[in-house]
Motif scaffolding. Sequence first.
Motif, PDB file in Angstrom:
ATOM      1  N   ALA A  71      73.145 -71.931 -51.131  1.00 60.21           N
ATOM      2  CA  ALA A  71      74.474 -72.051 -50.532  1.00 60.21           C
ATOM      3  C   ALA A  71      75.632 -72.238 -51.534  1.00 60.21           C
ATOM      4  O   ALA A  71      75.038 -72.479 -52.546  1.00 60.21           O
ATOM      5  CB  ALA A  71      74.534 -73.306 -49.622  1.00 60.21           C
ATOM      6  N   PHE A 107      80.265 -75.592 -49.198  1.00 59.49           N
ATOM      7  CA  PHE A 107      79.788 -75.664 -48.036  1.00 59.49           C
ATOM      8  C   PHE A 107      79.351 -77.180 -47.621  1.00 59.49           C
ATOM      9  O   PHE A 107      79.581 -77.514 -46.646  1.00 59.49           O
ATOM     10  CB  PHE A 107      78.362 -74.771 -47.867  1.00 59.49           C
ATOM     11  CG  PHE A 107      78.701 -73.389 -47.604  1.00 59.49           C
ATOM     12  CD1 PHE A 107      79.863 -72.672 -47.966  1.00 59.49           C
ATOM     13  CD2 PHE A 107      77.653 -72.542 -47.603  1.00 59.49           C
ATOM     14  CE1 PHE A 107      79.997 -71.527 -47.756  1.00 59.49           C
ATOM     15  CE2 PHE A 107      77.772 -71.268 -47.627  1.00 59.49           C
ATOM     16  CZ  PHE A 107      79.064 -70.680 -47.638  1.00 59.49           C
ATOM     17  N   TYR A 121      75.038 -78.684 -43.753  1.00 58.01           N
ATOM     18  CA  TYR A 121      74.933 -77.251 -43.624  1.00 58.01           C
ATOM     19  C   TYR A 121      73.561 -76.854 -43.423  1.00 58.01           C
ATOM     20  O   TYR A 121      72.774 -76.816 -44.154  1.00 58.01           O
ATOM     21  CB  TYR A 121      75.506 -76.750 -44.934  1.00 58.01           C
ATOM     22  CG  TYR A 121      75.560 -75.202 -45.040  1.00 58.01           C
ATOM     23  CD1 TYR A 121      76.540 -74.486 -44.214  1.00 58.01           C
ATOM     24  CD2 TYR A 121      74.571 -74.601 -45.644  1.00 58.01           C
ATOM     25  CE1 TYR A 121      76.528 -73.083 -44.245  1.00 58.01           C
ATOM     26  CE2 TYR A 121      74.453 -73.166 -45.776  1.00 58.01           C
ATOM     27  CZ  TYR A 121      75.475 -72.398 -44.871  1.00 58.01           C
ATOM     28  OH  TYR A 121      75.449 -70.972 -44.973  1.00 58.01           O
TER      29      TYR A 121
END
Length: 364
Positions: free
Chosen positions: A43, A47, A55
């Motif tokens: 990611a 995030f 997440y």
Amino acid sequence: MKKFEIHPDISLASTLPGSFYCSQEIYERSKNAIFARSWQLAADRDFVRLPGQVYPFFLLEGFLNEPLLLTRDSQDRLHLLSNVCTHRGNLLIENPGNATMLRCRYHGRRFHLDGKFHSMPEFEGCDGFPSEADNLSTIPFAEWGRWIFVSLSPKADLEEWLQPMIRRLSWIPVEQFRHDPTRSRDYLVKANWALYCDNYLEGFHIPYVHPSLSEAIDYGTYQTEIFPYGVLQIAYSDKGEETFDIPPGHPDSGKSVAAYYFWFFPNLMFNFYPWGLSLNIVRPVSLELTKISYLTYIWDETRLGRGAGADLDRVEREDQAIVEAVQKGVHSRFYERGRYSPKREEGVHHFHRLLTSFLQDEAL
């Protein structure tokens, strides 16, 4: 499983046989032997930038398909956890958001944001409960720049994996790059994932497949460097095209570098241009179907549309067409395996050596 040997001397070596790209057995074995032991992009750090953010994601969805969860706790510590409840296996968190506690909506089991078991209703009288097995599993992860990487069973740490790129491009402020979702996209290629990487790892085809790219770079000086878990290809320009402003004292200072193409085993591609980065992820979907995700990060918007990184969509479509044609060709009963160009296919040779090494290690 049949063993595929690649001679360490490229001048003597033959390529992987066509059957490698058509084998369901190899495709299945590569999940644990190759992808679970390498580093994958998890990611963007944005995030989970703030305490309380969570997440959830699937690692290589449809392939490894491992449900994972990034969390940032109240102490601002980042965690990567299994996203599967330790009671009955339910997916724990299904959507990104904010939380002070992780709560399973099936039977109410709760966990702290670091994955430690907190509580469970109706479990009075359960002997030896709770135990370490009731905590969520923690997964190895590491950070570089603005990205979080994960490996289910890493063969080496991330710094060792990416060190050649980290060292070579230390002067580029990757933390300041801005993700541009409008320029990011996915492509579906009707070919085996490894065949797509073969194509990426050599500039040999550029004059034949990419006429516009060939005009933007000096093919004669195209350069390849080999690292333990990666390959760097450098494209130079001698036609006044857009190039990097490399600081004095750097090994590439004074050179007209149009692009740095870094590939890391097995499926991550960092394509640096004077305007920024096209981070490409090769995601196997099935034996002969691959999704290529282009993630675009802007450094200097004024340089967009010029040089080697001017028309990535066209270059990708040209690559897609040729790779799909090769996938059909390797099925031929009249094709077995070819030879490498020692001058132009060092990257492909190194990739094939890594593939066979990882597969053989897993078989031991």
